[in-house]
Scaffold this motif. Structure first.
Motif, PDB file in Angstrom:
ATOM      1  N   MET A   1       0.826  -1.203   0.000  1.00 24.62           N
ATOM      2  CA  MET A   1       0.000   0.000   0.000  1.00 24.62           C
ATOM      3  C   MET A   1       0.864   1.259   0.000  1.00 24.62           C
ATOM      4  N   GLN A   2       1.892   1.238   0.865  1.00 18.97           N
ATOM      5  CA  GLN A   2       2.751   2.412   0.978  1.00 18.97           C
ATOM      6  C   GLN A   2       3.483   2.682  -0.333  1.00 18.97           C
ATOM      7  N   LEU A   3       4.035   1.617  -0.936  1.00 21.72           N
ATOM      8  CA  LEU A   3       4.778   1.783  -2.192  1.00 21.72           C
ATOM      9  C   LEU A   3       3.868   2.325  -3.290  1.00 21.72           C
ATOM     10  N   ALA A   4       2.669   1.778  -3.395  1.00 16.63           N
ATOM     11  CA  ALA A   4       1.728   2.242  -4.419  1.00 16.63           C
ATOM     12  C   ALA A   4       1.384   3.714  -4.187  1.00 16.63           C
ATOM     13  N   ALA A   5       1.164   4.064  -2.931  1.00 11.51           N
ATOM     14  CA  ALA A   5       0.814   5.446  -2.610  1.00 11.51           C
ATOM     15  C   ALA A   5       1.939   6.399  -2.981  1.00 11.51           C
ATOM     16  N   ILE A   6       3.183   5.976  -2.692  1.00  9.63           N
ATOM     17  CA  ILE A   6       4.337   6.827  -3.008  1.00  9.63           C
ATOM     18  C   ILE A   6       4.474   7.020  -4.512  1.00  9.63           C
ATOM     19  N   VAL A   7       4.403   5.926  -5.257  1.00 11.03           N
ATOM     20  CA  VAL A   7       4.593   5.999  -6.716  1.00 11.03           C
ATOM     21  C   VAL A   7       3.499   6.844  -7.368  1.00 11.03           C
ATOM     22  N   ILE A   8       2.245   6.527  -7.034  1.00  7.34           N
ATOM     23  CA  ILE A   8       1.117   7.256  -7.640  1.00  7.34           C
ATOM     24  C   ILE A   8       1.190   8.748  -7.293  1.00  7.34           C
ATOM     25  N   SER A   9       1.493   9.056  -6.038  1.00  5.40           N
ATOM     26  CA  SER A   9       1.540  10.453  -5.599  1.00  5.40           C
ATOM     27  C   SER A   9       2.653  11.217  -6.293  1.00  5.40           C
ATOM     28  N   LEU A  10       3.842  10.620  -6.349  1.00  6.30           N
ATOM     29  CA  LEU A  10       4.977  11.329  -6.947  1.00  6.30           C
ATOM     30  C   LEU A  10       4.799  11.525  -8.445  1.00  6.30           C
ATOM     31  N   VAL A  11       4.261  10.515  -9.127  1.00  8.47           N
ATOM     32  CA  VAL A  11       4.027  10.655 -10.571  1.00  8.47           C
ATOM     33  C   VAL A  11       3.010  11.765 -10.835  1.00  8.47           C
ATOM     34  N   THR A  12       1.923  11.736 -10.065  1.00  7.66           N
ATOM     35  CA  THR A  12       0.889  12.768 -10.228  1.00  7.66           C
ATOM     36  C   THR A  12       1.459  14.152  -9.932  1.00  7.66           C
ATOM     37  N   THR A  13       2.295  14.244  -8.907  1.00  5.06           N
ATOM     38  CA  THR A  13       2.889  15.522  -8.525  1.00  5.06           C
ATOM     39  C   THR A  13       3.787  16.072  -9.624  1.00  5.06           C
ATOM     40  N   VAL A  14       4.637  15.208 -10.165  1.00  8.52           N
ATOM     41  CA  VAL A  14       5.566  15.653 -11.211  1.00  8.52           C
ATOM     42  C   VAL A  14       4.794  16.133 -12.440  1.00  8.52           C
ATOM     43  N   ILE A  15       3.812  15.358 -12.867  1.00  6.06           N
ATOM     44  CA  ILE A  15       3.031  15.735 -14.054  1.00  6.06           C
ATOM     45  C   ILE A  15       2.259  17.033 -13.796  1.00  6.06           C
ATOM     46  N   GLY A  16       1.600  17.113 -12.633  1.00  4.94           N
ATOM     47  CA  GLY A  16       0.808  18.298 -12.308  1.00  4.94           C
ATOM     48  C   GLY A  16       1.655  19.551 -12.217  1.00  4.94           C
ATOM     49  N   THR A  17       2.799  19.443 -11.552  1.00  2.00           N
ATOM     50  CA  THR A  17       3.681  20.600 -11.403  1.00  2.00           C
ATOM     51  C   THR A  17       4.191  21.075 -12.763  1.00  2.00           C
ATOM     52  N   ALA A  18       4.608  20.120 -13.597  1.00  2.00           N
ATOM     53  CA  ALA A  18       5.145  20.479 -14.910  1.00  2.00           C
ATOM     54  C   ALA A  18       4.086  21.148 -15.782  1.00  2.00           C
ATOM     55  N   LEU A  19       2.893  20.574 -15.806  1.00  2.00           N
ATOM     56  CA  LEU A  19       1.833  21.135 -16.646  1.00  2.00           C
ATOM     57  C   LEU A  19       1.376  22.502 -16.149  1.00  2.00           C
ATOM     58  N   ALA A  20       1.229  22.652 -14.833  1.00  2.00           N
ATOM     59  CA  ALA A  20       0.791  23.935 -14.277  1.00  2.00           C
ATOM     60  C   ALA A  20       1.846  25.016 -14.521  1.00  2.00           C
ATOM     61  N   ALA A  21       3.128  24.656 -14.364  1.00  2.00           N
ATOM     62  CA  ALA A  21       4.202  25.623 -14.604  1.00  2.00           C
ATOM     63  C   ALA A  21       4.232  26.033 -16.074  1.00  2.00           C
ATOM     64  N   ARG A  22       4.041  25.052 -16.957  1.00  2.00           N
ATOM     65  CA  ARG A  22       4.020  25.367 -18.388  1.00  2.00           C
ATOM     66  C   ARG A  22       2.850  26.293 -18.723  1.00  2.00           C
ATOM     67  N   ALA A  23       1.698  26.018 -18.128  1.00  2.00           N
ATOM     68  CA  ALA A  23       0.516  26.845 -18.383  1.00  2.00           C
ATOM     69  C   ALA A  23       0.716  28.261 -17.840  1.00  2.00           C
ATOM     70  N   ALA A  24       1.350  28.380 -16.668  1.00  2.00           N
ATOM     71  CA  ALA A  24       1.607  29.705 -16.099  1.00  2.00           C
ATOM     72  C   ALA A  24       2.498  30.525 -17.027  1.00  2.00           C
ATOM     73  N   ALA A  25       3.527  29.866 -17.564  1.00  2.00           N
ATOM     74  CA  ALA A  25       4.417  30.559 -18.504  1.00  2.00           C
ATOM     75  C   ALA A  25       3.665  30.950 -19.776  1.00  2.00           C
ATOM     76  N   TYR A  26       2.755  30.083 -20.210  1.00  2.00           N
ATOM     77  CA  TYR A  26       1.968  30.361 -21.416  1.00  2.00           C
ATOM     78  C   TYR A  26       1.025  31.543 -21.186  1.00  2.00           C
ATOM     79  N   ILE A  27       0.379  31.583 -20.015  1.00  2.00           N
ATOM     80  CA  ILE A  27      -0.514  32.704 -19.695  1.00  2.00           C
ATOM     81  C   ILE A  27       0.275  34.011 -19.725  1.00  2.00           C
ATOM     82  N   TYR A  28       1.479  33.977 -19.170  1.00  2.00           N
ATOM     83  CA  TYR A  28       2.325  35.172 -19.175  1.00  2.00           C
ATOM     84  C   TYR A  28       2.590  35.633 -20.609  1.00  2.00           C
TER      85      TYR A  28
END
Length: 736
Positions: free
Chosen positions: A1-28
């Motif tokens: 359970m712990q391993l699955a939670a870590i992997v899913i959370s970190l993958v989601t975090t990396v993708i979300g952060t990258a996309l949001a940062a890209r969108a912020a730069a695009y809005i600018y």
């Protein structure tokens, strides 16, 4: 359970952060496609203070009662509860992990409990309010009509989910820590601690891994969503609002009302005496808006407060300030790939970019670039002409917007291009413009007619009104009375003019008028979009006023028309005219306070006061007219439902006085219906335009049998005169 939670959370975090940062730069980059504007950065200390006050005090939102309070907790929770997100990441690796130093500090734990709970309750309240006011239930009356529903609900349920995860995790943390009695650290979550008490240690740790993962995934799924939807204003506003408020038009934090911004091209004011060859007059393409305009469009959260207050929308017209801003936002972002590739057309419609520059631009963006900014549905226009010309520039939208969008400035900028370049505007307004050009007044009457009211007043009362420079020396004048076109030429408004002049005479005030030297201030042509005519009329008036008041101790002007008052006080400084200007209600109130005017005669009846938009919202003059009426014996005041900041327009502003109202219900009838719901004897106002519009409606209602025959529509000055003026003595009875 712990391993699955870590992997899913970190993958989601990396993708979300990258996309949001890209969108912020695009809005600018999209915002930067707008024109330069160097007026938005002055006085950074005051601007920072404005942002802090508006955010922490929620000064705009709190006008809406429970909605403002609920939103305050949601907004504060969004930024302060980021600590719980950090904690959730730590709990993925150690279920008992807490923030260093403050993690188990009692004040911090109490804060988390309170804000977490109130944020959850706040968003639940906002969800209920939205559900109770769905467009499917309320139609046009819903302020959410036209908003992108799925985006709003997605954001709200995201916050609700995060709030629930925070509270569940607090309960699990307490159970894992072995809390067996009530304590302040679990101020609100203690019932959850009890619910989880008794579960095995491994079960509790697995549940913590699960809910920490859920909290992280919900948070970063939201980041992914806004990352692939950079025009999702309902989500992005929580970041962009800070910038939009900081860069607002007025350095002192005031809303963008009163004066209109000078007409600019490439960020510099246009010299109308010698405009540059490449000067762009008004806005005909979305990239002609200043960058702050593009930021405005991007920041709109689709809350619909502007829409709920708009007189055009409330009377069945196609203009919704919210939908206008949303349309401009969607168009700007759809066209952005073309603009960012270097695309753009000159004033003749010639493409300025090479085919090489545009070769990778998506077909959809190229198609969007071909759409006219103003055009009918058949022309595939972004903004329909009926939308553009329905605006009364009353300012209700600007007054109510919680993120300081400057709707009126944008509407007038688009009108400027339509009038000055395309000559495309309602035909009846053309008569007004022609009359102003030829005769200096909208009715096209002879200049000498401006003195007719003076002759009438002398005949009726014996009072002589002096003309400055002819009958009186400027040094003797306390106030120059700016009569205005309506005050001098419109029969109903002339009654106000004569009443005010008689009151000044009674109070012993030394005043004078310009007489035939006065001409239209240019309010109507400017708001119609004819900036050139405004500049011409304004320059003429500034020159006249400076010459007339050159020897006066102070350049003090009093006006009975709020439109003249606003133009001379707030817009003539743009033309080099700096005067001390007050409205006649302000002067009358002052004269009453000084004891120079004493209301003694009763004026019986129930009265309701209509706030003129250009006196109230645009210039914040609300009290003087009401205080005058308070001093008149016999009057019983009652406010209409919509008054002061939320007052409803009469329908005459924004040059609408000179245009036919063909769509929906007449705005003046809507306002009169609201007044008649109180069954008044008198409807009062303090503006000649409002007087005309409300009088017309009242007369129509009388003809329909919907209003009392004795109902009067009068200016506050007329009421005061009736109370101040000595009643004729009754003849003594003759003895038989």
């Amino acid at each position: 359970m712990q391993l699955a939670a870590i992997v899913i959370s970190l993958v989601t975090t990396v993708i979300g952060t990258a996309l949001a940062a890209r969108a912020a730069a695009y809005i600018y980059k999209v915002v930067k496609t707008g024109q330069p504007d160097g007026t938005r950065t002055g006085n950074p200390v005051q601007r920072t203070k404005t942002v802090a006050v508006e955010f922490l005090g929620h000064t705009r939102m709190n006008k809406w009662g429970i909605v403002g309070v609920a939103h305050w907790f949601v907004a504060v929770g969004f930024f302060t509860l980021v600590t719980t997100l950090v904690t959730a990441f730590g709990q993925l690796f150690d279920a008992e992990w807490a923030l260093p130093i403050i993690g188990h500090w009692l004040p911090f734990e109490i804060f988390t409990e309170l804000v977490g709970t109130l944020t959850t309750l706040g968003i639940a309240t906002l969800i209920v309010i939205r559900l109770l006011s769905l467009p499917s239930r309320s139609g046009r009356k819903s302020r959410f009509a036209g908003s992108i529903a799925w985006q709003a609900f997605y954001v709200e349920y995201t916050i609700l989910g995060i709030g629930l995860c925070i509270m569940i995790l607090r309960g699990l943390e307490g159970a894992l820590a072995g809390v067996d009695s009530y304590e302040a650290a679990y101020l609100i979550s203690y019932p959850l601690v009890l619910a989880f008490k008794g579960l095995a240690h491994s079960t509790l740790t697995n549940l913590i891994y699960l809910f920490a993962m859920l909290k992280i995934c919900i948070s970063f799924a939201w980041a992914i969503t806004i990352g692939i939807n950079p025009s999702m204003g309902v989500a992005w506003h929580r970041f962009l609002a800070f910038f939009n408020i900081y860069f607002k038009r007025e350095e002192d934090g005031d809303v963008a009302l009163g004066a209109l911004r000078p007409m600019t091209s490439g960020g510099a004011p246009i010299d109308f005496e010698d405009p540059a060859d490449d000067a762009v007059f008004g806005v005909s393409q979305v990239e002609h808006f200043a960058w702050k305009g593009i930021l405005d469009f991007s920041t709109c959260t689709e809350c619909g407060r502007c829409q709920s207050q708009c007189p055009a929308w409330n009377t069945g017209k196609p203009l919704s300030p919210k939908l206008l801003i949303m349309s401009l936002r969607e168009h700007a972002f759809a066209k952005a790939p073309y603009l960012l590739a270097g695309g753009g057309k000159d004033m003749e419609g010639n493409e300025q970019a090479s085919s090489e520059q545009l070769k990778d631009v998506p077909a959809a963006a190229l198609a969007e670039a071909e759409r006219p900014l103003i055009g009918t549905a058949e022309e595939n226009g972004v903004i329909d002409p009926d939308v553009l010309w329905s605006c009364t520039t009353c300012g209700a939208c600007v007054e109510q917007c919680p993120v300081d969008i400057e709707h009126v400035d944008h509407i007038v900028d688009m009108r400027r291009y339509q009038v000055m370049i395309e000559s495309s505007f309602p035909t009846e307004a053309g008569t007004m413009l022609k009359n102003l050009e030829n005769k200096g007044n909208p009715w096209g009457l002879a200049t000498k007619a401006r003195l007719d009211w003076v002759k009438e007043l002398k005949k009726e009362t014996g009072i002589e009104v002096p003309v400055i420079g002819e009958d009186i020396d400027p040094a003797e004048v306390e106030y120059l009375y700016w009569v205005g076109c309506a005050g001098a030429l419109e029969d109903r408004a002339k009654k106000t003019t004569k009443a005010f002049a008689e009151l000044l005479h009674t109070a012993g005030v030394k005043f004078a008028i310009l007489g035939k030297e006065e001409t239209c201030t240019g309010d109507s042509p400017r708001r119609l979009g004819n900036e050139f005519l405004f500049q011409m009329l304004g320059a003429q008036n500034v020159e006249t006023l400076n010459a007339a008041l050159e020897d006066a101790p102070t350049k003090r002007i009093v006006a009975t028309c709020p439109h003249c008052f606003n133009t001379i006080a707030n817009e003539y400084p743009q033309l080099g005219g700096h005067f001390e200007v007050i409205h006649h209600t302000q002067l009358l109130q002052h004269l009453i306070d000084e004891g120079k005017l004493i209301p003694v005669n009763p004026v019986e009846g129930l009265i309701t006061y209509h706030d003129p938009c250009y006196l109230g919202r645009h210039n914040k003059v609300y009290s003087p007219p009401r205080e005058i009426m308070d001093k008149v014996p016999g009057l019983r005041q009652q406010e209409m439902h919509r008054h002061k900041e939320r007052g409803f327009c009469c329908g005459a502003g924004g040059a609408r006085m000179w245009m036919e109202e063909r769509i929906g219900k007449r705005i003046n009838n809507e306002r009169m219906d609201e007044a008649l719901s109180l069954n008044p004897d008198i409807v009062s106002t303090a503006c000649p335009f409002c007087l005309v519009m409300l009088s017309d409606s009242a007369n129509g209602k009388k003809n329909e049998g919907a209003a009392k025959e004795h109902l009067k529509v009068v200016d506050v000055a007329q009421l005061l005169l009736d109370s101040v003026k000595a009643q004729p003595a009754e003849p003594e009875p003759v003895e038989a």
